[in-house]
Scaffold this motif. Structure first.
Motif, mmCIF file in Angstrom:
data_model
loop_
_atom_site.group_PDB
_atom_site.id
_atom_site.type_symbol
_atom_site.label_atom_id
_atom_site.label_comp_id
_atom_site.label_asym_id
_atom_site.label_seq_id
_atom_site.Cartn_x
_atom_site.Cartn_y
_atom_site.Cartn_z
ATOM 1 N N UNK A 1 46.693 33.525 -114.388
ATOM 2 C CA UNK A 1 45.820 33.056 -113.417
ATOM 3 C C UNK A 1 45.223 34.547 -112.647
ATOM 4 N N UNK A 2 44.034 34.694 -112.567
ATOM 5 C CA UNK A 2 43.462 35.745 -111.699
ATOM 6 C C UNK A 2 43.773 35.378 -110.196
ATOM 7 N N UNK A 3 43.637 36.501 -109.300
ATOM 8 C CA UNK A 3 43.755 36.552 -107.997
ATOM 9 C C UNK A 3 42.957 35.476 -107.328
ATOM 10 N N UNK A 4 41.427 35.526 -107.927
ATOM 11 C CA UNK A 4 40.554 34.482 -107.501
ATOM 12 C C UNK A 4 40.992 33.109 -107.475
ATOM 13 N N UNK A 5 41.508 32.786 -108.707
ATOM 14 C CA UNK A 5 42.016 31.398 -109.298
ATOM 15 C C UNK A 5 43.356 31.054 -108.304
ATOM 16 N N UNK A 6 44.030 31.944 -107.972
ATOM 17 C CA UNK A 6 45.293 31.481 -107.126
ATOM 18 C C UNK A 6 44.819 31.107 -105.595
ATOM 19 N N UNK A 7 43.769 32.000 -105.105
ATOM 20 C CA UNK A 7 43.479 31.609 -103.817
ATOM 21 C C UNK A 7 42.526 30.679 -103.479
ATOM 22 N N UNK A 8 42.162 29.752 -104.558
ATOM 23 C CA UNK A 8 41.006 28.784 -104.658
ATOM 24 C C UNK A 8 41.264 27.683 -103.714
ATOM 25 N N UNK A 9 40.338 27.496 -103.109
ATOM 26 C CA UNK A 9 40.673 26.283 -102.042
ATOM 27 C C UNK A 9 40.618 25.012 -102.754
ATOM 28 N N UNK A 10 40.318 24.778 -103.809
ATOM 29 C CA UNK A 10 39.899 23.614 -104.654
ATOM 30 C C UNK A 10 41.362 23.333 -105.236
ATOM 31 N N UNK A 11 41.925 24.393 -105.692
ATOM 32 C CA UNK A 11 43.509 24.455 -106.268
ATOM 33 C C UNK A 11 44.254 23.966 -105.247
ATOM 34 N N UNK A 12 44.457 24.545 -103.984
ATOM 35 C CA UNK A 12 45.159 24.114 -102.740
ATOM 36 C C UNK A 12 45.055 22.877 -102.636
ATOM 37 N N UNK A 13 43.939 22.481 -102.554
ATOM 38 C CA UNK A 13 43.606 20.988 -102.131
ATOM 39 C C UNK A 13 44.086 20.041 -102.863
ATOM 40 N N UNK A 14 43.948 20.316 -104.350
ATOM 41 C CA UNK A 14 44.434 19.387 -105.321
ATOM 42 C C UNK A 14 46.076 19.411 -105.518
ATOM 43 N N UNK A 15 46.706 20.432 -105.209
ATOM 44 C CA UNK A 15 48.232 20.530 -105.109
ATOM 45 C C UNK A 15 48.546 19.570 -103.791
ATOM 46 N N UNK A 16 47.912 19.946 -102.756
ATOM 47 C CA UNK A 16 48.334 19.158 -101.514
ATOM 48 C C UNK A 16 47.756 17.601 -101.672
ATOM 49 N N UNK A 17 46.897 17.293 -102.282
ATOM 50 C CA UNK A 17 46.573 15.870 -102.533
ATOM 51 C C UNK A 17 47.614 15.059 -103.500
ATOM 52 N N UNK A 18 48.019 15.998 -104.422
ATOM 53 C CA UNK A 18 49.019 15.552 -105.411
ATOM 54 C C UNK A 18 50.464 15.121 -104.751
ATOM 55 N N UNK A 19 50.697 16.137 -103.920
ATOM 56 C CA UNK A 19 51.923 15.788 -103.172
ATOM 57 C C UNK A 19 51.934 14.562 -102.189
#
Length: 145
Positions: free
Chosen positions: A1-19
């Motif tokens: 994963x690149x740095x842009x993909x790690x700091x993506x708000x969509x990824x963070x929102x998806x992980x939070x929603x899953x939890x």
């Protein structure tokens, strides 16, 4: 994963929603299955379904007859509870006796509290009668005959 993909708000929102979804599903599972397994034994359920109710503090009108006040009294202890056989198991019998002792203590405390309230009410009535007499005397002095 690149740095842009790690700091993506969509990824963070998806992980939070899953939890959050996992936590909600777990709580729903606990809630649905915990209430269906809740059954009390017959001897314990009888004493827990009818907790001691506080006696009414409303004053009884003096015009009421004794028969009317007897009909309005609240029965604090069910007669079935008094006539129920004591359990053969010693620990259950001790537990039942402890519950009945607790109920008796609550009733005794309630009785003393009601007697104190009754005494306070009698004292207030006497003071109000004195106050009315004094006001009538003051009114009589101010009004010439």
């Amino acid at each position: 994963m690149t740095l842009d993909q790690r700091n993506s708000p969509k990824l963070l929102l998806g992980i939070t929603g899953g939890l959050v979804a996992i936590i909600v599903l777990f709580l729903a599972y606990q809630w649905f299955f915990a209430t269906s397994n809740e059954t009390l034994p017959e001897h314990e359920g009888a004493s827990l379904t009818a907790p001691a109710k506080p006696a009414p503090t409303a004053e009884v009108k003096p015009a009421e007859s004794a028969a009317e006040t007897d009909q309005k009294t609240i029965q604090l202890v069910d007669k079935k509870m008094l006539q129920a056989p004591v359990s053969e198991n010693e620990s259950l019998a001790k537990e039942e006796v402890a519950k009945l002792d607790d109920i008796q203590n609550q009733l005794n405390e309630q009785e003393t509290l009601l007697k104190a309230q009754h005494a306070d009410a009698d004292q207030l009535i006497a003071l109000k009668e004195e106050q009315i007499k004094l006001l009538e005397a003051q009114l009589a002095q101010k009004q010439p005959l």
